[in-house]
Scaffold this motif. Sequence first.
Motif, short mmCIF file in Angstrom:
data_model
loop_
_atom_site.label_atom_id
_atom_site.label_comp_id
_atom_site.label_asym_id
_atom_site.label_seq_id
_atom_site.Cartn_x
_atom_site.Cartn_y
_atom_site.Cartn_z
N GLY A 58 -1.44 4.66 8.21
CA GLY A 58 -2.26 5.79 8.82
C GLY A 58 -2.34 7.07 8.16
N PRO A 59 -0.89 7.49 8.30
CA PRO A 59 -0.60 8.76 7.61
C PRO A 59 -1.09 8.85 6.17
N THR A 60 -1.00 7.70 5.23
CA THR A 60 -1.36 7.88 3.89
C THR A 60 -3.07 8.06 3.94
N LEU A 61 -3.73 7.25 4.70
CA LEU A 61 -5.07 7.60 4.59
C LEU A 61 -5.75 8.98 4.99
N LYS A 62 -5.10 9.53 6.10
CA LYS A 62 -5.46 10.75 6.50
C LYS A 62 -4.95 11.83 5.50
N GLU A 63 -3.94 11.84 4.89
CA GLU A 63 -3.51 12.57 3.81
C GLU A 63 -4.34 12.72 2.46
N THR A 64 -4.79 11.26 2.13
CA THR A 64 -5.44 11.14 0.94
C THR A 64 -6.96 11.56 1.06
N ARG A 99 13.32 2.97 13.56
CA ARG A 99 12.78 2.43 12.41
C ARG A 99 13.49 2.86 11.09
N SER A 100 14.07 1.86 10.27
CA SER A 100 14.71 2.57 9.09
C SER A 100 13.64 2.97 8.15
N ASP A 101 14.09 3.90 7.21
CA ASP A 101 13.09 4.71 6.21
C ASP A 101 12.46 3.60 5.29
N LYS A 102 13.24 2.34 5.24
CA LYS A 102 12.59 1.27 4.23
C LYS A 102 11.38 0.72 5.14
N VAL A 103 11.29 0.56 6.29
CA VAL A 103 10.25 -0.16 7.15
C VAL A 103 9.33 0.66 7.25
N LEU A 104 9.45 2.02 7.45
CA LEU A 104 8.49 3.17 7.49
C LEU A 104 7.61 3.35 6.45
N LYS A 105 8.47 3.02 5.07
CA LYS A 105 7.71 3.25 3.74
C LYS A 105 6.88 1.90 3.20
N SER A 106 7.48 0.98 3.68
CA SER A 106 7.02 -0.36 3.11
C SER A 106 5.51 -0.64 3.42
N PRO A 164 -8.79 0.74 -3.61
CA PRO A 164 -8.15 0.17 -4.71
C PRO A 164 -7.32 1.29 -5.50
N ALA A 165 -8.11 2.34 -5.78
CA ALA A 165 -7.28 3.59 -6.63
C ALA A 165 -6.19 3.98 -5.85
N LEU A 166 -6.16 4.10 -4.63
CA LEU A 166 -5.11 4.38 -3.87
C LEU A 166 -3.84 3.40 -4.00
N LEU A 167 -4.26 1.92 -3.81
CA LEU A 167 -3.08 0.88 -4.06
C LEU A 167 -2.49 0.87 -5.45
N THR A 168 -3.32 1.22 -6.10
CA THR A 168 -2.71 1.33 -7.82
C THR A 168 -1.62 2.35 -7.63
N THR A 169 -1.78 3.43 -7.02
CA THR A 169 -1.01 4.56 -7.11
C THR A 169 0.42 4.13 -6.19
N VAL A 170 0.25 3.66 -5.15
CA VAL A 170 1.43 3.38 -3.96
C VAL A 170 2.19 2.00 -4.43
N LEU A 171 1.44 1.13 -4.98
CA LEU A 171 2.01 -0.26 -5.16
C LEU A 171 2.60 -0.45 -6.67
N GLY A 172 1.98 0.31 -7.47
CA GLY A 172 2.44 0.35 -8.73
C GLY A 172 2.32 -1.15 -9.30
N ASN A 205 -5.00 -8.43 -4.87
CA ASN A 205 -4.22 -9.17 -4.28
C ASN A 205 -3.70 -8.27 -2.87
N TYR A 206 -4.11 -7.27 -2.75
CA TYR A 206 -3.86 -6.23 -1.62
C TYR A 206 -5.30 -5.52 -1.32
N ILE A 207 -5.64 -5.90 -0.33
CA ILE A 207 -7.04 -4.94 0.20
C ILE A 207 -6.80 -4.24 1.77
N ILE A 208 -7.16 -3.15 1.67
CA ILE A 208 -7.19 -2.32 2.87
C ILE A 208 -8.77 -2.28 3.36
#
Length: 808
Positions: free
Chosen positions: A81-87, A207-214, A240-248, A255-258
């Motif tokens: 959610g935060p990523t979509l709003k910021e991006t 929630r751990s930082d790992k969970v919040l950023k995963s 897809p362009a966003l996923l390329t950036t955040v998932l590397g 293989n991952y669709i929003i």
Amino acid sequence: MLRNYLKMALRNFTKYKVYSFINLGGLTLAVTCCLLLGLYVRHEWSFDRFHTQTDRLYRAWTREVYKGDVFTNTVTPYVLGPTLKETYPEVEAMSRVQTSTLNVKKGEEVLSERVHAVDKDFFRMFDFPLVRSTGGNPIQDLYSVVLTEEVAQKYFGTENPVGKQLYLQLDSTMQAYTVTAVAKNVPTHSSIRFGMVIPLENILRYRSDKVLKSWFMIDPETYVLLRERTESEKLRAKFPALLTTVLGDKYQDQNYIINLQPMPDIHLNTELTGGIEPTSNPAYSYILGGIALFILLIACINFMTLSLGRSVSRAQEVGVRKAVGALRGQLMGQFWSEALLMTVLAVSLGVLLAFVLTPTFSQLANQTLTFRFDATAALFLLGLIVMVGLVAGSYPSLVLSGFRPVEVLKGKISLKSDASLFRRSLVVVQFSLSVFLIAGTIVLNQQLNFLQSTSLGYQSDKTVIIPVGAGGEAGRQRVERYRQALASQKEVQSVAASAFPFAEGSGGSWGTLGFTDTKKVYREFQFNIVDPHFIPTYGIKVVQGRNFDPANTADTYGGLIVNQALVKAFDLKDPLNERLPGRFHDHRIIGVTDDFHYASLHSKVQPLVMVLRLDSLVKYSENMMFTSSSALDLSIRLAPGQVSEQVAMLEQTWKAVVPGEPFRFTFLDDSLQRQYEAEQRLSRIVTVASLLSILIACLGLFGLATLAVARRTKEIGIRKVLGASVYGIMGLLSKDFLKLVLIGILIASPLAWFALDRWLQDFAYRISVQWWVFALAGTLAVGVALLTVSLQSIKAALMNPVKSLRSE
């Protein structure tokens, strides 16, 4: 002219009281049934349309392809959610929604409540009006809470709760929250159903930082509000362009669709399930809508056949009117005005009856339905009047107005053979629809009985489920203290604990764990954390090996009990001497159970693993998901006795052992029954509808029998003079109608078989449609038809032949 039509219509209504009553009664019943079923269908299709910005509201969902397996999730990563709003500037607002069951305290009373945690834009995005508020954003402060009117009444009575405090327990301590607003009770046609709302930040702190950023750990639902004139498809194309950036390197093509799901699509979309609230199968709305039209059509056919049944008695009226200069169009107008007037009366009575019966129908349908008379309802009723009036009055208008005056006045009435064929076809259609509904009712009840009576592979009766309110070591300590406190109670046969209880959802509520085996094949299994008493308490059959031994440390940290479905799926030849085909080196299978149904019979039994502790199992997993809290639940099997007294004892003991935790309980049998609420609801409604359809269809058959008797009066008289018996005349008049009913059965049977077989495909475990179902449905239809026709046949057979032959 219209005034004259209405006067004549009223005169005919009073002159032919019996026919008018049957016509009016049939149409009124049909309209009432149509309106009530329409209420249900409208309720289902109106979900989430009350938001003023609903055309801009979307729920985000993800689809992940991992080693050939596809995972579709409507609960999403926290980071989404935060990523979509910021991006993307196209996203005007965002809110995640997550639910938790928390202890809530006011004064000395501690209760358990389902609490929604949301982001700050929640009340700006959705239309949940506030009736009391401190002003501004009601969830701006970290320790603010919003209540609905119902929950506010529960905790504060009639006093204004705004500014007052409630204590909520998110961890081991109670924290004071200030009531900042009271919202109207959430509409029943909302996909977000809350009673208490707090800021999501309270949950995020735990929630751990790992969970919040995963991007692969999922928990909340994510909703976005797009800006005006934003095209959602164009926004999706940017993901897809966003996923390329955040998932590397983890992101490869598709293989991952929003994706984004329109808000009104949520409730009736069975392909995107697993969210906070259950979805509904739209097929049930189509079925009930179709039944409403069936019954309305049967009533319209009734009107035609009953009007034609009166054609003999009204023939002289038509002849005289034509002889004095009435045009056919005027006669058609007369008959149509009668049909429209009858329809107006039927719709008016139907509306009144539907309004009165709405609470009863709501209970039958297990829904909160309200009869709202708005512009949509007015247009629907107007359209109903026009449609039913024109359809019901069309054939009488065309046929009766076509009589030739000379022949009519001479007593020679001739109905064309094609008219007779059409009339009989209408009766065939009526009984085809009725047999279809009767067969459907039988199969629906058969399948429901099968679901409720099939052996699940475990004992569910006399079992009480009590949420412990804690997991891990704290939960296990509570369980042990409570078990010891109940040890001396004869009312209790056994006490067990598990992380996930039975019957939480139709698709299976136990956890899912995914891993890659030694052959690089991705596999999954369901899992549950249990104690050594779980299998004996439920009477689950161990077909190989043994149960857990609490004194054996190896069992506690490495013992696995699996089901036969896992043995088969993982191709384990000797499961007790093999390990799971992965990196589970510290684990060994000590037992294999029968394939008991831990989920509903909608789905097949999946591979299952039960463990005493999940700790070491988790480190070898690549993916883990569960939709309910992992806090423990107690399963208490009671001895025969007074249930109310036994529950009171359980509550008293609970309060003594765990004084800070509210006592909550459910009976497992009740939870199991709730898995099939949709089928129970459909079965009840279809049963009532089929009874109404056969009743209304028989009114039409009565009209056709009346017509036959009127046309064959002289023939019957001659046959009686020549020595025909009463039974012979009854058989003569009945056989023609039985032919029509039999034709209806032959038409309806294959159509019903096809439709019912398709419906049964939704169940992994189901009955097969047997031939005797249609034989029984047909027998019922024939029996009711014979009873109906016999009323007229006996009357005709007992008639004095002198009266019928006097005019010859």
